[in-house]
Structure formats: structure tokens, C-alpha cells
Design an enzyme around this catalytic site. Structure first.
Site, short mmCIF file in Angstrom:
data_model
loop_
_atom_site.label_atom_id
_atom_site.label_comp_id
_atom_site.label_asym_id
_atom_site.label_seq_id
_atom_site.Cartn_x
_atom_site.Cartn_y
_atom_site.Cartn_z
CG HIS A 272 -3.62 -0.02 5.35
ND1 HIS A 272 -2.92 -0.22 4.40
CD2 HIS A 272 -5.14 -0.19 5.36
CE1 HIS A 272 -4.04 -0.31 3.56
NE2 HIS A 272 -4.86 0.06 3.80
CB CYS B 186 -1.01 -0.30 1.24
SG CYS B 186 0.05 -0.09 2.97
#
Length: 830
Positions: free
Chosen positions: A789, A339
Site C-alpha cells: 500500500h 493507491c
């Protein structure tokens, strides 16, 4: 055209095939060990066997091409024979009893491809189809056709169909190796010292660190791990403790769960398994069965008590976000901790200069791509940009499909996104961290990508110029009041976060009191409180003067009592975009509009007197004076080891620290990224011997010294700003290698070359407006930027959108105060 009629006899078929393929047999190859077969993705697009036109695999280079790009490869190479692969995805037919009736045209799924997880395996079935296609007439030969095909062709087709993923080798090389049981696990001796570790509230025994803590399994010491480049991590006290005690095993406290824990062996210098970890932890009062962690979707935040609300707020969880489709609204699939790459690329391709450089020049880049476009940076950037901006891979569901998905509560599956496997494999090639499957710092990846953009923009537009600006540093000798101005190139403003300026200080003080009380009483800590910092306080801290220790004043020709340093943004190069880097664990009221006029550089002011341009003398220790010995440079070994632990060669780390003047591991890391492609990158550091009588005094420049080639470091700094190398060398020679004066010389000598004149015109253009507008920000969730994340929010067409892996939705509550990287664009250039 199918060359076989339904009534053709087998003998006739064999004859036709033999005659047809004879001219092409020298061009048909069987994949060998080491050959990469791209049978799941086009080299120029994100077409696959599941795409409407299928995928064409060249039987010579084994590259894959979508229907729109195969003709280009044929024209460029003359290669005529391709294997066409097509996977049909269908809903399973339902029988009278309601059960699914499997139907496959070929009787099985014979393509060795990953099943698309976007289609539920219980509701869908796959039908694979393969055939040979001969260009330019598009003759088709259905497969399998073992009896009719020549043996070489049959073997080649079979090898292609069963070839592994072209990324398998790279993944196996970069992923963590299989962890082995430590040689110390079974014989570990634990001290009976009465140490008991609470289930939470840990702190390093030698500093105030509360993250990245390791429990030594011999004596129960809780100490911090190594330092990370984003400022998190620790101070390396766990390693120092091992060096003093030789106690070999330690466990990372925030990874302890009923399923196990992360154990590291200092002696074996690698992660290890401890079959007796439960007993070893229980010795210090830790019951593994009582330790739990929280999972968030497909990401696992390995912390005993994570701040779940951060994940919810940043991802806008719980809100019914409306998916969007079309040009600029394509998501990127998460490959597992990728990500950081996805968010960075989404932001970059929302910038017009990047869109124009790659997508605007798409056909030219593709037409002039090398024979292996999978290894060409510009081709893969153009491919990714087109995939994100074309809308071809972000189409809204049909009305019937939408109704069906709503009925099945399967709405989210419609957004599939594109897979960045080929792109990631290329841009991470040779990098010890980005080539791994671990999470990385999005900021470090952006700087790495900017470096790749610059290296591959020779002779063409460099879109990363939109970030480039100069920083002016003013140093003043406190005793003589004389000043020196220097300049350097930068791409971001890394804002300090003054916690003392928090608007909720009382709340923070109360939380700290409760936390200490819980720690003393071995109770769970209270709900964390986030510091709220005014953005104006961060800007103020950015321009605050700093004392420079051990400053050598050229006016006094001695170390000065104190020097103040100021940093200002300089507008000699008109940058159009700006990005800030902020801390990840605070709330900052980042404004939508920003005025940077107060940061404008001033240069030497009336009444100021410059420090003399003298070099500090080289101090030779008393015990070595008079001896003809090599001058051994002072090198910060702690910085060297921090770099070496990241996997860089030791000698390269030493050179990086030396050439950046022992300014710290972060500066040295940037040097490594800029020089890692050089042939002597890992060669031993070579420094001159100032004791040799033939060398001139280093503090007294001579004519011969001026005639020599300027330092390569100075040349690199100026050429990185876009100036031609020959003009840079001429400027440095004319100014005795003084970087600041050389830059002024370039601006005042535009007649050397037409190219320099064009650059000067650009450089002298100053913005009419110093106002900037926030258009994107990247947020991070997790204790360290190298875990957790990332998601990003981008403002397009006056509305904010959230890009969370493959999902792209309208944002309801963009969490602008919780960002990690903020991107602004200058209003006068919009």
C-alpha cells in the site's frame, strides 16, 4: 418545463411526443455491442446521478455530462436529446415500531448503477428518477413513458438504463483470468528426500534472498523468483531450477494460509490451482492450518509475519487525525490496488506548474476537447486536477450531520473522495501492467505519466519540465588520465543506500545473529530491525567513483585497466523540483532543507585533457572473417526475458536491450516506454552488415556519413529536452552526431530560430540558490513496491497532511524517515 399538464389525455400526449421528437429521431441511437455508455460519471467532472444536478447522457454518443457541462456538448455537437438521470439518497423513514419504512417514488431502483458504499445500506434508501430533456429549451419528458414514446426511443432508453459499466470490458481483459487446475496437480510425484521446511526464516538456497521465495513441490527446494525493476524480487533461481529438473509446480511461501496458497506451473507458464496443496505442503512439513497472515484494512499484506508497525507508523494509525476539507484537500477512492496512482497524482497536483497547465487552462482545454473527451489526456488531467483542487468534492459536514455522525461513530464516512476510473482507464490503456488490477510501482507510474505529459504538451506548456535536469558523467582513463564528459537527461536522483554507513550497526549485527540462530533452530525470527542511514551518506555514495569494467580507452585504442565514473547534477537547464528515490526498507534522516551546491557540474577543468573522439573498432571473430555474413549483435538474453515476462513483444525487448547497449533491464524498460507507440515497435531488430564492401569503415567517418540523417536516438534525447527537431538535427550534423558537442552547439547558436532563442534564454538561466525544501514524500508498505500500500504526505500552507486514499487529514507525526520517493522544490522559485 414539463410538456405534460396533469389533465392531458393519453392520445394528446402521444401526438405531442410524436411531433416533438420527429426532428431529432435521426440523431437518436440504440447502444450496440462495443458502445460504451457513461451513465455514472461526467466526462468533464466527477458529477454523477447522485450529484445535485444529476447526469445528462447523450442519446447519440452515450457520453455523460454534469449540469455545468451539458450545454457545451450541445453547442459543440448540436445534439439535442439527453437522458437525465438522478438518484436521490435518503435516510429511511422510521415507523412507530422503530422499523424503516421503504419509500421510493418509482417503486424500485431501476438505474443499473453501483450503490454508493459511503452510505450504509441499512440506514439509507435510493430513489431513481429518469427523464428525457430536449435542448435548448429544456423540455422534459418523464420516464418510463412506454406507450407514448416512439419505439426507437423506448428501446434506446431501456438499453442505456441497463448498459453495463464502460470499464467492464477493460477490467475483464486486464484482470487475471480464471485460474485453472494444473494438469500436474493430481499426478505430482514428490521425492522422499527428508526435506522439512520451517514455518518461517526462509532463504533462497542459491543466494541470500529472503523475499519472493518459491518452494518446489517435487524436491522441496526453496528458491527466489524473478527480478523486479525496483531492485526487489529475486534472481530467477526458481526458474533456473525448473529448466534443469523439469519439476513443474512451485508455491509462493509467503502466501500460504489456511485458505490456500499461490501456485505456479513453470510448464504451463501460468498461475494454477492445486486441489492437493495441503497434502503437497505437508509432505515437506508445512501445516497450512498453522500458517497465518495479517490484514490491514482493505489491503492484505500476504506475509507470514509482516512488520505491522510499519503500516501503523506510515499511516499514523492510532492517532486521532483531524479530517480537512476544501480546495486541495480532496481524497481519491481506491479502486483496488490503485493507491500508487492516487499518491502520485496528489503530489503532482500540489505543484504550481501542473496546476497552472491543467486547472489554470481548464476552460480552454474543455472548449477545444475532441468529441470523445474520455479519450483525451489533457481533458482528463484537467478534470482530475479540478476535482482535487476545486473543493467541490470535499465539503465539510453540516453541524447537524457532524453531531449525528459522532453519535453513530461514523465520522470517517463523510470523506468520500473522487473515483479515478475514467482517468486510470485512459492513462493505463495499452500498458500491460498499469491496465491490470494489480499493485504497481509508484516510481514507474510517475515516469510513465511524465512520458504522457510530454507527448501531449506539443505547442503548450510542459509542466513536467520542472523535474527535468541534466546529469554530467565524467569518465577518466586511469592509464592516460585523460577524461570524457557526457550528458544525459534525467528526472530523478536514485540514491544508493550504503548499509555499511548505518548508525545502528551493532543493533543490526545482533539482530542478524539472532535471526540466524532462529533459522538454524527452526524458530520464528526475531522482530526485524530497520537500518538507520544518514542522508549525507546516501549523497556521498551517489558521487562516489565507480570502476567501469571493459572500458575501451580511445587514447590507448585498447581496453583500459580501470576507469572512474562521476555523476554530477548540471544546471544548464534550471529545474525547479527534484525527487529522490530511496530504498523502502531502511530509515533515512531525510532533511527538510537540502543544499545541492556540491553536486553542481563543472565540465572540463583546467589541466584536464579530453579523450579522443574515436569509435571502438568492431571486432569480428576469426571464424567469420572474410565471410559475407550479417553482423549478429550481442544481446543480453537475461534482460530480454525479464522484459518479455512483463508482456512486451519479444522483438521489442531485443531492440530495447540492443539500443541501450546491454546496460540492463531497467534502462531497456525506459526505452520501451519511450518507443512503444512507434509503428515498428514490435518489428524484428535490423542491424547493418559491416562486411558489405560498399559501406564505409564505421570507425572512420566520411563526408557521406555526415550528410546522412543523425541517429534517431540522439534526436529523441535532445528533443525530449525541449529543443525543436530541426534545430536538433542541425546541431547533430554540425558536430558529427556527438551529443555533448551538439548540446553546446545549440546553446551557442541561438539565432537559428526565434523558438530556439527562447529556449536558449531559459536554458542559460541558472538558479541563484541551490537550496531545496522538502514538500512531499510517498511512502510504501510491503515487501515489494509492486505489492502492499502507498500513502503520501504533502506540506501545504506550512502544515503536513496525510493523503491515504479518500481520507485527507492533518498529519501529527509525518514519517519522513520511511519514505520511498521524496519531492523537493527549489527555494528561489517558490
Amino acid at each position: 418545463k414539463n410538456i405534460f399538464g396533469a389533465s392531458s389525455r393519453n392520445v394528446k400526449m402521444a401526438t405531442d411526443l410524436g411531433e416533438l421528437l420527429v426532428p431529432y429521431m435521426p440523431t437518436i441511437r440504440v447502444p450496440r455491442t462495443g458502445d460504451r455508455v457513461f451513465k455514472s460519471e461526467c466526462a468533464f467532472s466527477y458529477d454523477s446521478p447522485e450529484s445535485e444536478g444529476g447526469l445528462y447522457v447523450c442519446l447519440n454518443s452515450f457520453l455523460g455530462f454534469g449540469r455545468e457541462h451539458v450545454e457545451r456538448h450541445y453547442r459543440k455537437t448540436g445534439q439535442s436529446v439527453y437522458m437525465h438521470l438522478k438518484r436521490h439518497v435518503k435516510e429511511k423513514a422510521t415507523g412507530a415500531a422503530g422499523g424503516a419504512i421503504p419509500r421510493r417514488r418509482n417503486g424500485k431502483v431501476f438505474l443499473d448503477l453501483e450503490l454508493n458504499r459511503d452510505f450504509n445500506g441499512g440506514d439509507y434508501e435510493y430513489e431513481d428518477e429518469a427523464k428525457l430533456v430536449i435542448f435548448p429549451d429544456h423540455f422534459e419528458i418523464p420516464l418510463p413513458n412506454i406507450e407514448e414514446l416512439p419505439a426507437l426511443v423506448t428501446i434506446a432508453c431501456d438499453a442505456i438504463l441497463n448498459a453495463p459499466s464502460p470499464y467492464k470490458k477493460q477490467e475483464s481483459d486486464s484482470w487475471e483470468e480464471e485460474i485453472q487446475v494444473s494438469k500436474h496437480a493430481r499426478s505430482l510425484t514428490q521425492q522422499e528426500n527428508g526435506v522439512r521446511i520451517p514455518p518461517s526464516g526462509w532463504k533462497c538456497a542459491k543466494c541470500e534472498m529472503r523475499e519472493n521465495l518459491w518452494l518446489n513441490l517435487t524436491d522441496g527446494s526453496v528458491l527466489c523468483g524473478k527480478w523486479f525493476f525496483d531492485g526487489s524480487g529475486g534472481n530467477g533461481h526458481a526458474l533456473e531450477h525448473y529448466k534443469k529438473t523439469n519439476f513443474p509446480l512451485a508455491v509462493k511461501l509467503d502466501t500460504v494460509t489456511p485458505d490456500g496458497a499461490d501456485v505456479y506451473s513453470f510448464d504451463e507458464e501460468e498461475a494454477v490451482l492445486d486441489p492437493h496443496i495441503s497434502e503437497h505442503l505437508l509432505h515437506f512439513g508445512i501445516d497450512m492450518l498453522q500458517m497465518q497472515r495479517t490484514e490491514n484494512g482493505h489491503h492484505t499484506d500476504n506475509h507470514v509475519q509482516p512488520r505491522v508497525s510499519d503500516w501503523e507508523v506510515i499511516q499514523e494509525a492510532g492517532l486521532k487525525l483531524k479530517p480537512v476539507y476544501g480546495s486541495g484537500y480532496t481524497g481519491i477512492k481506491n479502486l483496488g490496488n490503485s493507491c500508487y496512482l492516487s499518491t502520485t497524482m496528489q503530489v503532482l497536483f500540489s505543484i504550481p506548474e501542473f496546476q497552472r497547465a491543467y486547472v489554470g487552462n481548464l476552460q480552454r482545454i474543455f472548449d477545444y476537447s475532441p468529441l470523445d473527451p474520455t479519450q483525451d489526456f489533457n481533458t482528463q488531467m484537467a478534470k482530475l486536477g479540478h476535482g482535487l483542487l476545486s473543493g467541490q468534492y470535499s465539503k465539510p459536514p453540516m453541524k447537524s450531520e457532524l453531531i449525528e455522525q459522532v453519535m453513530k461513530e461514523d465520522y470517517k464516512q463523510q470523506q468520500r473522495g473522487i473515483s479515478p476510473k475514467m482517468f486510470k482507464a485512459l492513462v493505463s490503456k495499452g500498458h500491460p501492467e498499469f491496465s491490470s488490477n494489480r499493485q504497481q510501482d509508484a516510481h514507474e507510474f510517475l515516469l510513465h505519466l511524465i512520458n504522457l505529459v510530454e507527448r501531449n504538451s506539443s505547442g503548450s506548456e510542459n509542466p513536467s519540465d520542472v523535474f527535468r535536469f541534466l546529469v554530467e558523467e565524467r569518465v577518466q582513463c586511469c592509464q592516460t588520465q585523460k577524461v570524457r564528459y557526457t550528458q544525459r537527461v534525467d528526472y530523478l536522483m536514485q540514491l544508493p543506500v550504503p548499509l555499511e554507513a548505518a548508525s545502528n550497526r551493532e543493533e543490526l549485527i545482533a539482530y542478524e545473529s539472532k535471526r540466524k540462530e532462529a533459522e538454524e533452530n527452526m524458530r520464528p525470527p526475531p522482530e526485524p530491525v530497520r537500518a538507520r542511514i544518514p542522508f549525507t551518506a546516501c549523497l556521498q555514495a551517489f558521487t562516489e567513483p565507480e570502476n567501469v569494467p571493459d572500458f575501451w580507452s580511445s587514447a590507448l585504442q585498447a581496453k583500459s585497466a580501470g576507469v572512474n565514473t562521476f555523476l554530477f547534477v548540471i544546471y544548464k537547464i534550471a529545474f525547479k523540483n527534484l525527487f529522490f528515490l530511496c530504498a523502502t526498507d531502511v530509515s533515512i534522516d531525510v532533511p527538510d532543507f537540502l543544499d545541492l551546491n556540491r553536486l553542481r557540474a563543472t565540465g572540463l577543468q583546467a589541466g584536464e585533457e579530453e579523450l579522443p573522439d574515436l569509435t571502438p573498432p568492431i571486432v569480428i571473430p576469426e571464424d567469420t572473417r572474410g565471410e559475407n555474413l550479417l553482423n549478429t549483435p550481442e544481446i543480453d538474453e537475461s534482460s530480454v526475458m525479464q522484459l518479455a515476462e512483463m508482456g512486451f513483444p519479444l522483438e521489442a525487448c531485443r531492440k530495447a536491450v540492443y539500443y541501450t547497449g546491454n546496460m540492463g533491464a531497467e534502462m531497456a524498460f525506459n526505452w520501451i516506454i519511450a518507443h512503444m507507440e512507434e509503428p515498428d515497435f514490435a518489428e524484428p531488430l535490423a542491424v547493418p552488415t559491416y562486411m558489405e564492401p560498399d559501406l564505409p569503415s564505421p570507425s572512420l567517418p566520411t563526408t557521406s556519413a555526415l550528410d546522412n540523417q543523425p541517429p534517431e536516438e540522439s534526436i529523441s534525447i535532445l528533443t525530449s529536452m525541449g529543443f525543436p527537431r530541426h534545430h536538433t538535427i542541425q546541431a547533430l550534423k554540425a558536430t558529427n552526431n556527438n551529443l555533448e558537442r551538439a548540446l553546446d552547439w545549440i546553446f551557442t547558436h541561438p539565432d537559428c530560430e526565434e523558438e530556439s532563442e527562447a529556449m536558449s534564454d531559459t536554458a542559460d538561466t541558472e538558479p541563484n540558490d541551490n537550496s531545496y525544501e522538502l514538500f512531499a514524500f510517498i511512502s510504501h508498505m510491503g515487501a515489494s513496491t509492486m505489492s502492499g500500500h502507498y500513502v503520501c504526505h504533502i506540506k501545504k500552507e506550512g502544515r503536513w497532511l496525510i493523503y491515504n486514499d479518500h481520507k485527507v487529514c492533518l498529519s501529527e507525526r509525518p514519517p519522513k524517515d520511511l519514505g520511498y520517493m521524496y519531492f523537493y522544490r527549489r527555494l528561489s522559485s517558490c
